[in-house]
Design a protein around this motif. Structure first.
Motif, PDB file in Angstrom:
ATOM      1  N   ALA A   1       0.834  -1.208   0.000  1.00  0.00           N
ATOM      2  CA  ALA A   1       0.000   0.000   0.000  1.00  0.00           C
ATOM      3  C   ALA A   1       0.862   1.249   0.000  1.00  0.00           C
ATOM      4  CB  ALA A   1      -0.937  -0.007   1.202  1.00  0.00           C
ATOM      5  N   ALA A   2       1.968   1.223   0.749  1.00  0.00           N
ATOM      6  CA  ALA A   2       2.884   2.364   0.777  1.00  0.00           C
ATOM      7  C   ALA A   2       3.523   2.564  -0.584  1.00  0.00           C
ATOM      8  CB  ALA A   2       3.953   2.150   1.847  1.00  0.00           C
ATOM      9  N   ALA A   3       3.944   1.470  -1.212  1.00  0.00           N
ATOM     10  CA  ALA A   3       4.556   1.556  -2.543  1.00  0.00           C
ATOM     11  C   ALA A   3       3.559   2.118  -3.562  1.00  0.00           C
ATOM     12  CB  ALA A   3       5.053   0.188  -2.983  1.00  0.00           C
ATOM     13  N   ALA A   4       2.305   1.710  -3.442  1.00  0.00           N
ATOM     14  CA  ALA A   4       1.280   2.202  -4.358  1.00  0.00           C
ATOM     15  C   ALA A   4       1.052   3.699  -4.165  1.00  0.00           C
ATOM     16  CB  ALA A   4      -0.027   1.441  -4.144  1.00  0.00           C
ATOM     17  N   LEU A   5       1.096   4.161  -2.914  1.00  0.00           N
ATOM     18  CA  LEU A   5       0.912   5.580  -2.638  1.00  0.00           C
ATOM     19  C   LEU A   5       2.081   6.392  -3.207  1.00  0.00           C
ATOM     20  CD1 LEU A   5      -0.751   7.805  -1.274  1.00  0.00           C
ATOM     21  CD2 LEU A   5       0.498   7.350   0.843  1.00  0.00           C
ATOM     22  N   ILE A   6       3.292   5.873  -3.071  1.00  0.00           N
ATOM     23  CA  ILE A   6       4.461   6.554  -3.636  1.00  0.00           C
ATOM     24  C   ILE A   6       4.383   6.587  -5.160  1.00  0.00           C
ATOM     25  CG2 ILE A   6       6.966   6.428  -3.924  1.00  0.00           C
ATOM     26  CD1 ILE A   6       7.041   5.206  -1.071  1.00  0.00           C
ATOM     27  N   ASP A   7       3.951   5.472  -5.754  1.00  0.00           N
ATOM     28  CA  ASP A   7       3.797   5.436  -7.216  1.00  0.00           C
ATOM     29  C   ASP A   7       2.795   6.493  -7.679  1.00  0.00           C
ATOM     30  OD1 ASP A   7       5.621   3.396  -7.454  1.00  0.00           O
ATOM     31  OD2 ASP A   7       4.123   1.797  -7.628  1.00  0.00           O
ATOM     32  N   GLN A   8       1.689   6.606  -6.941  1.00  0.00           N
ATOM     33  CA  GLN A   8       0.685   7.604  -7.298  1.00  0.00           C
ATOM     34  C   GLN A   8       1.249   9.019  -7.144  1.00  0.00           C
ATOM     35  OE1 GLN A   8      -2.584   7.112  -8.590  1.00  0.00           O
ATOM     36  NE2 GLN A   8      -2.151   9.274  -8.997  1.00  0.00           N
ATOM     37  N   MET A   9       2.005   9.217  -6.079  1.00  0.00           N
ATOM     38  CA  MET A   9       2.638  10.520  -5.851  1.00  0.00           C
ATOM     39  C   MET A   9       3.599  10.853  -6.997  1.00  0.00           C
ATOM     40  SD  MET A   9       4.734  11.622  -2.446  1.00  0.00           S
ATOM     41  CE  MET A   9       5.620  13.179  -2.357  1.00  0.00           C
ATOM     42  N   ASN A  10       4.376   9.867  -7.442  1.00  0.00           N
ATOM     43  CA  ASN A  10       5.292  10.080  -8.564  1.00  0.00           C
ATOM     44  C   ASN A  10       4.536  10.442  -9.835  1.00  0.00           C
ATOM     45  OD1 ASN A  10       7.623   9.573  -7.071  1.00  0.00           O
ATOM     46  ND2 ASN A  10       7.604   7.378  -7.517  1.00  0.00           N
ATOM     47  N   ARG A  11       3.438   9.745 -10.080  1.00  0.00           N
ATOM     48  CA  ARG A  11       2.629  10.045 -11.272  1.00  0.00           C
ATOM     49  C   ARG A  11       2.055  11.459 -11.189  1.00  0.00           C
ATOM     50  NH1 ARG A  11       1.106   4.581 -10.541  1.00  0.00           N
ATOM     51  NH2 ARG A  11      -0.795   5.178  -9.421  1.00  0.00           N
ATOM     52  N   ASP A  12       1.599  11.836  -9.998  1.00  0.00           N
ATOM     53  CA  ASP A  12       1.026  13.177  -9.823  1.00  0.00           C
ATOM     54  C   ASP A  12       2.081  14.259 -10.057  1.00  0.00           C
ATOM     55  OD1 ASP A  12      -1.412  12.039  -9.210  1.00  0.00           O
ATOM     56  OD2 ASP A  12      -1.172  12.222  -7.034  1.00  0.00           O
TER      57      ASP A  12
END
Length: 328
Positions: free
Chosen positions: A185-196
């Motif tokens: 879940a943390a990795a997914a949040l970081i991935d989303q942050m990177n995309r944003d």
């Protein structure tokens, strides 16, 4: 079990000569910069993914080694940043309490989500111990005696210390995920942050030369190099004029300096509902009015919930900057 906690608590209070222990001071992570101890928060060097076994041991931002015996189910958060991160990656049922700022609409980005967690850490050490926490998140500004009393009562306490770079925020998200056993879940949040962030950068036009921008508050404070605000400006493709003038960290400057430096744009944070008032008061200052920014009415006001955020919600501030700087 709680009676043992109380005995430990009273003993330590006696030994350190404390008459009372108050709750931590008001938490306002300053987006423009912080005065945190040096040394990165120790993110796991080899997170083993979902279902990884406990116990786990990792070092926090103060160098303290924290051992977490089993996957936490009674998590207590003492900081708004970890409130926001936890509610993005963790089942609220596993959170025993959030910080007192979680439902404060002035600073919190999670006022609605926070209602899923009943507990708030508002009454000091004994209240936290009554929650029987199996993991407590605090920050470098939390009172030392407060943290030491929690440790003496055998509560696993993890202290975050670094908030000055976007990468620090990603590291903190990764570390929270590892500590609570929710790395995916943390990795997914970081991935989303990177995309944003990439989406923000994609909106930046190729303008030359880049605008010279600086933060400036009603009290005359500005943010130089080594601050999160500095990285924000570099992320959105402009020059931090304060850093260019050789200032590191947060500094108070004279009105004469503002007049001399002549920023193209001034950025200031403000609470919801006060944007126009803050802008009006800044423009009423002769030094501000005399700058290029003042003459062209280029005062960007950013919502303090985003301007002061040190979680993934900082992307909202980046979006505001790009919109106001470029009309994109």
């Amino acid at each position: 079990m709680f009676s043992e906690f109380k005995r430990n608590l009273r003993f330590v209070m006696f030994m350190v000569g404390l008459l009372a222990v108050g709750i931590i001071g008001v938490e306002i992570f300053r987006r423009m910069g912080t005065t945190q101890p040096s040394g990165p928060v120790a993110a796991p060097s080899s997170a083993s993914g979902a279902g990884a076994v406990f116990p786990r041991e990792l070092k926090d931002g103060s160098g303290y080694s924290v051992r977490i015996e089993k996957k936490p189910i009674r998590i207590v958060s003492q900081t708004l940043a970890t409130d926001e991160i936890l509610l993005a990656i963790c089942d609220p049922k596993r959170i025993a309490a959030l910080s007192s700022l979680a439902e404060d609409p002035t600073y919190s980005n999670i006022t609605s989500e926070a209602k899923q967690v009943a507990g708030r850490t508002t009454q000091g050490v004994e209240q936290i111990l009554e929650l029987s926490p199996d993991l407590v998140f605090v920050a470098s500004y939390s009172r030392t005696e407060f943290v030491e009393l929690l440790k003496a009562a055998k509560s696993p306490v993890f202290r975050f210390a670094n908030f000055d770079r976007i990468e620090d925020i990603k590291t903190n998200i990764r570390t929270v995920g590892y500590a609570i056993g929710d790395e995916p879940a943390a990795a997914a949040l970081i991935d989303q942050m990177n995309r944003d962030i990439q989406a923000v950068k994609a909106r930046i036009p190729q303008t030359k030369p880049p605008l010279k921008v600086m933060s400036y508050s009603l009290g005359g404070f500005t943010a130089g190099s080594g601050t999160l605000f500095d990285e924000m400006l570099r992320t959105v493709g402009v020059i931090n004029l304060t850093a260019e003038k050789g200032i590191t960290g947060i500094a108070k400057i004279s009105p004469e300096k503002l007049t001399e430096w002549q920023p193209d744009v001034i950025v200031v944070g403000a609470d919801v509902g006060t944007f126009d008032d803050v802008k009006r008061k800044l423009l009423a200052e002769p030094a501000v009015a005399s700058t290029k920014a003042g003459k062209s009415n280029r005062i960007i006001v950013v919502d303090n919930r985003h301007y002061l955020a040190v979680s993934h919600h900082l992307v909202k501030a980046l979006n505001t900057l790009v919109t106001e700087l470029y009309g994109q």
